[in-house]
Design a protein around this motif. Structure first.
Motif, mmCIF file in Angstrom:
data_model
loop_
_atom_site.group_PDB
_atom_site.id
_atom_site.type_symbol
_atom_site.label_atom_id
_atom_site.label_comp_id
_atom_site.label_asym_id
_atom_site.label_seq_id
_atom_site.Cartn_x
_atom_site.Cartn_y
_atom_site.Cartn_z
ATOM 1 N N TRP A 134 -10.719 9.444 28.775
ATOM 2 C CA TRP A 134 -9.547 8.668 28.775
ATOM 3 C C TRP A 134 -9.267 7.472 27.866
ATOM 4 O O TRP A 134 -8.450 7.239 27.182
ATOM 5 C CB TRP A 134 -9.317 8.182 30.291
ATOM 6 N N SER A 139 -5.514 8.787 26.978
ATOM 7 C CA SER A 139 -4.778 7.890 27.144
ATOM 8 C C SER A 139 -3.596 7.890 25.951
ATOM 9 O O SER A 139 -2.419 7.822 26.088
ATOM 10 C CB SER A 139 -5.283 6.478 27.290
ATOM 11 N N ARG A 141 -3.056 10.353 24.001
ATOM 12 C CA ARG A 141 -2.109 11.362 23.824
ATOM 13 C C ARG A 141 -1.083 11.461 25.060
ATOM 14 O O ARG A 141 0.130 11.857 24.886
ATOM 15 C CB ARG A 141 -3.270 12.742 24.100
ATOM 16 N N ILE A 142 -1.350 10.883 26.265
ATOM 17 C CA ILE A 142 -0.323 10.719 27.229
ATOM 18 C C ILE A 142 0.456 9.622 26.951
ATOM 19 O O ILE A 142 1.818 9.742 26.836
ATOM 20 C CB ILE A 142 -1.070 10.303 28.390
ATOM 21 N N LEU A 145 3.175 11.619 24.687
ATOM 22 C CA LEU A 145 4.205 12.285 25.205
ATOM 23 C C LEU A 145 5.398 11.474 26.014
ATOM 24 O O LEU A 145 6.333 12.082 25.804
ATOM 25 C CB LEU A 145 3.216 12.933 26.538
ATOM 26 N N ILE A 154 0.559 2.276 32.241
ATOM 27 C CA ILE A 154 -0.252 3.768 32.447
ATOM 28 C C ILE A 154 -1.537 3.387 32.778
ATOM 29 O O ILE A 154 -2.368 2.841 31.996
ATOM 30 C CB ILE A 154 -0.121 4.554 31.178
ATOM 31 N N ILE A 184 -3.002 9.788 37.200
ATOM 32 C CA ILE A 184 -2.390 8.883 36.215
ATOM 33 C C ILE A 184 -1.385 8.205 36.813
ATOM 34 O O ILE A 184 -0.427 9.045 37.356
ATOM 35 C CB ILE A 184 -2.104 9.580 34.626
ATOM 36 N N ILE A 201 4.453 16.651 31.812
ATOM 37 C CA ILE A 201 3.072 15.990 31.844
ATOM 38 C C ILE A 201 1.882 16.919 32.619
ATOM 39 O O ILE A 201 0.800 17.136 31.999
ATOM 40 C CB ILE A 201 3.025 14.676 32.329
ATOM 41 N N LEU A 205 -1.675 18.447 30.983
ATOM 42 C CA LEU A 205 -2.866 18.547 31.412
ATOM 43 C C LEU A 205 -3.547 19.528 31.731
ATOM 44 O O LEU A 205 -4.644 19.866 31.549
ATOM 45 C CB LEU A 205 -2.802 17.501 32.739
ATOM 46 N N ILE A 215 -0.592 13.149 38.976
ATOM 47 C CA ILE A 215 0.216 11.831 38.242
ATOM 48 C C ILE A 215 1.210 11.574 39.276
ATOM 49 O O ILE A 215 1.519 12.207 40.301
ATOM 50 C CB ILE A 215 1.299 12.608 37.101
#
Length: 602
Positions: A134, A139, A141-142, A145, A154, A184, A201, A205, A215
């Motif tokens: 993460w 993290s 990459r999230i 998004l 986050i 998340i 999302i 994943l 999430i």
């Protein structure tokens, strides 16, 4: 019929409800607002019983975000119940029946059928190691998004998997042990917008093989902005010399309050300067205008006077002292009581106490700094939120901390910690005193300021990349639920030093996704004794003692500086102390000589 809210299987609404967390505000004169309210509640309970809905309570209130004004739009019939695996279709049908009943009698109010675990604070658990990479990869990459959305924070932690909950025969008194799932957590100002709920999302994943991560979307207006009254017993301890670690502090003339973490010694131009440390936002506020430049030496000394206890806490202490005196006067009807005389003497001492601790010497200017690891991996910068107080002559800060078991720890060293491992820690703060908790191996990402929304998601612009809205990193902490079911860092604890437990600071490596004991239920607000996942997995505690001689056995190392918390998920946040010290030295052009650097632990 209005569109049902089925975004969460364990929270069904007769219309689209405000995203959690929401406040529950009582309706004044409910019977005038809803005639025959009692009979309507009876009819709704009959529907619940016919559908075998195991509910804990039913009430009618405003359900809205904390920054929203109550109106008829937010009047909601709230049913707190137990969600069990496979009951989603029944819940949907039940809400439809209740909504139809209300429509027939001419009432246009929302219905909310919600699992008891969501009706209040959620319990989270730390990662022992960075299982999903993460910190270094996932993290960022999230973040990419959701780059054009108004997200505030986050984090990746373990959260109860409500959807997999099995039957609980004794609800609401006791429940079967829940299972936890990597989750998340998103906190966003625009969480009510549909684009947060489009499964993009989750699909991402799943595409990278992390489909086991769930999430959770929550509403969050700002990062860490809350206030809590001081504990009167802890507050009374601040009126002594030297000033205790963890005392209340704040700027003169303002109501801002935080924690005086401890003492710092800085060598500059051949002189040793005695300083206290807390958060920048405690002394200088949160606005980017006030924070745009680092503040050093004479300019600050003349501008910001620091007091301990803070102005608001001092007023509270005096108010309590007067209440005690009035109570004793009514009880004894005379001035001859020894207790009354002692109470008056204590009030006089508090009034005459010199609360001026000193003046601001320096504070962090940039909101983040590039740590060695983040520079190598291209990650977000570490958050920075520190301020130093130059102590007046005759003022000093104690560098020892006494825990509830009356063991005294000396705090004169700091250390670095691994960014991909969990740690056991403790702290002393103005609001909650000495509490114990855990640093998760997974970091949090947050933004201090959020760009204003335009049409749909926030438009990408140059302003978005400016200093005060860029993503920043910090360590995530959770409380030790054996001790208390509140945040490890509560409002007012900001500025506390996070200390490594010298007898047991390392958590073993390994996955924690397993069943454990947690008997919390709505009628039982206290967390009962439970076995942490890592202890259940390893068969016991994995003590890791700091490398120290016998004479140093009561030494605690500073791992970080606390600065914020998240009440909804009982999360707290800190900056690594080695990063803080590095920035202090850069801003002040001095050398921190105390606490001393003990290197990286773990």
């Amino acid at each position: 019929m209005a569109t049902l809210d089925t975004r969460l299987p364990y929270r069904i609404g007769s219309r689209i409800l405000p995203v959690l967390p929401v406040d529950t505000v009582p309706i004044l004169n409910l019977t005038a607002k809803i005639p025959n309210c009692g009979s309507h509640q009876t009819a709704i309970k009959l529907i619940l019983e016919q559908d075998n809905i195991r509910y804990h309570r039913l009430h009618i209130a405003y359900r809205l975000h904390a920054d929203t004004r109550p109106s008829n739009k937010y009047i909601t019939i709230v049913i707190v119940a137990l969600f069990q695996r496979g009951c989603n279709e029944v819940w949907v049908a039940t809400v439809q029946k209740i909504s139809s009943y209300l429509s027939q009698i001419g009432l246009d109010y929302a219905v909310e059928l919600i699992d008891y675990a969501l009706f209040g604070q959620r319990t989270t658990w730390p990662f022992l190691d960075d299982t999903y990479n993460w910190n270094q990869t996932l993290s960022s990459r999230i973040v990419s998004l959701v780059d054009q959305r108004q997200w505030v924070s986050i984090a990746l932690v373990y959260l109860e998997d409500i959807e997999s909950r099995e039957d609980s025969a004794n609800f609401p008194s006791k429940g079967k042990p829940p299972r936890i799932r990597p989750t998340i957590l998103f906190g966003a100002q625009d969480a009510d917008q549909p684009y947060w709920w489009d499964n993009s999302i989750v699909t991402f994943l799943q595409s990278i093989g992390f489909g086991d991560i769930s999430i959770e979307i929550t509403y969050l207006n700002h990062f860490g902005e809350r206030s809590t009254p001081a504990d009167t017993i802890l507050l009374s301890q601040a009126y002594y010399h030297p000033t205790p670690m963890g005392s209340s502090c704040g700027p003169s003339g303002f109501d801002r309050t935080g924690t005086l973490g401890g003492c710092i010694q800085l060598e500059k131009e051949g002189k040793i300067i005695d300083l206290g440390i807390t958060n920048r936002h405690v002394l200088l506020g949160l606005s980017s205008t006030a924070l745009k430049n680092s503040m050093v030496d004479e300019a600050c000394q003349k501008l910001v006077v620091v007091q301990s206890p803070s102005t608001s806490d001092h007023k509270l202490r005096l108010k309590n002292a007067r209440i005690v005196i009035r109570s004793l006067e009514r009880k004894h009807h005379a001035d001859g009581s020894l207790a009354l005389a002692a109470a008056k003497e204590e009030k006089d001492r508090v009034e005459q106490f010199n609360r001026k601790l000193g003046t601001v010497f320096a504070a962090s200017g940039n909101p983040g700094t590039t740590h060695t690891m983040s520079r190598e991996n291209g990650l977000a910068d570490w958050a920075l939120d520190w301020a130093l107080v130059r102590l007046d002559p005759g003022k000093s800060i104690c560098n020892t901390l006494e825990d509830p078991l009356e063991q005294t720890f000396t705090v004169s060293n700091y250390c670095g910690i691994r960014t991909n491992r969990g740690y056991r820690v403790f702290k002393g703060g103005r609001t909650s005193g000495i509490t114990r908790g855990y640093i998760s191996a997974t970091e949090a990402i947050f933004r201090q300021e959020i760009p204003e929304p335009q049409d749909g998601p926030t438009a990408y612009a140059v302003e978005f990349k400016k200093m005060w809205s860029k993503p920043m990193r910090c360590h995530t902490m959770v409380p030790n639920y054996r001790k208390r079911a509140v945040e490890f860092i509560q409002p007012g604890d900001s500025g506390s030093l996070i200390l490594l437990d010298p007898t047991d600071y390392r958590l073993p490596q390994g996955d924690t996704n397993m069943t454990f004991k947690d008997d919390r239920a709505p009628s039982d607000p206290e967390i009962n004794e439970w076995t942490p996942p890592w202890m259940a997995e390893s068969g016991g505690s994995t003590d890791q003692t700091l490398e120290a001689s016998t004479s140093d056995s009561k030494e605690a190392y500073i791992a970080g500086l606390a600065f914020a918390s998240n009440e909804q998920f009982l999360l707290s946040y800190m900056m690594p102390m080695d990063v803080v010290v590095k920035d202090i030295e850069a801003v002040t052009s001095g050398k921190v000589t105390m606490p001393a650097n003990k290197g990286v632990v773990g």
